[in-house]
Design an enzyme around this catalytic site. Structure first.
Site: not given
Length: 182
Positions: A28, A46-48, A61, A70, A130, A141, A166-167
């Protein structure tokens, strides 16, 4: 479902019961009632899903006004997953914890709101899923630079990391904390 503590008490590993037989396995992967009983009532909105190749480093982030808790799973491959405590009033403020997450172990990592999150891919590829407690707001962000000397994360780099533009522009700890404190 078994909870495994990390060096930061609010960040925990979830270890599901996995039933193996000659066909494969069954587990499960998600149960809202079990999660709420172990962590407290939590609403995911929300799922990413990401796929990354070996050497990819994503993060670190966090969102300022819409913080996200998360719950991270690895669906294929292996990652080094990191959470940095960005909560100024926390006893573990500025500390980081990391876990190896892999498809073989089936563990999930819970990172509550107020943490910066990132990961580094150790396998040829990794599929990461996640669940988030708030929607993504790009204008909200913040990015903590993955090489920040204050947090001094001990990344297990085996190749030069592949990092997004960006990172690569992430702020140092003091700059990000200043933004968090408003």
């Amino acid at each position: 479902m078994k909870l495994i503590p990390t060096s930061i008490p609010e960040v925990v590993l979830f270890e599901p019961r996995v039933f193996h037989d000659n066909r494969g396995f069954f587990m499960e992967s998600w149960n809202q009632a079990t999660f709420d009983a172990l962590i407290g009532e939590t609403r995911f909105v929300q799922d990413n899903y990401s796929r990354s190749k070996k050497g990819t480093l994503r993060g670190l982030h966090l969102q300022l006004n819409h913080p996200q808790g998360k719950l991270i799973w690895v669906l294929s491959g292996t990652i080094f997953d990191v959470a940095v405590d960005m909560r100024p009033k926390s006893a573990t403020f500025g500390h980081w914890t990391a876990q190896i997450l892999s498809v073989e172990e089936h563990r999930a990592l819970w990172i509550p709101e107020g943490f910066a999150h990132g990961f580094y891919v150790l396998s040829e590829f990794a599929d990461v899923l996640y669940k988030c407690t708030d929607f993504y707001h790009p204008e909200d962000e913040l990015t903590l630079h993955w090489q920040d000397p204050t947090t001094a994360i001990d990344w297990p780099l085996d190749v030069d990391p592949i990092v997004s533009w960006k990172d690569s522009q992430g702020g140092d700890f003091a700059t990000v904390v200043e933004k968090v404190n408003g």
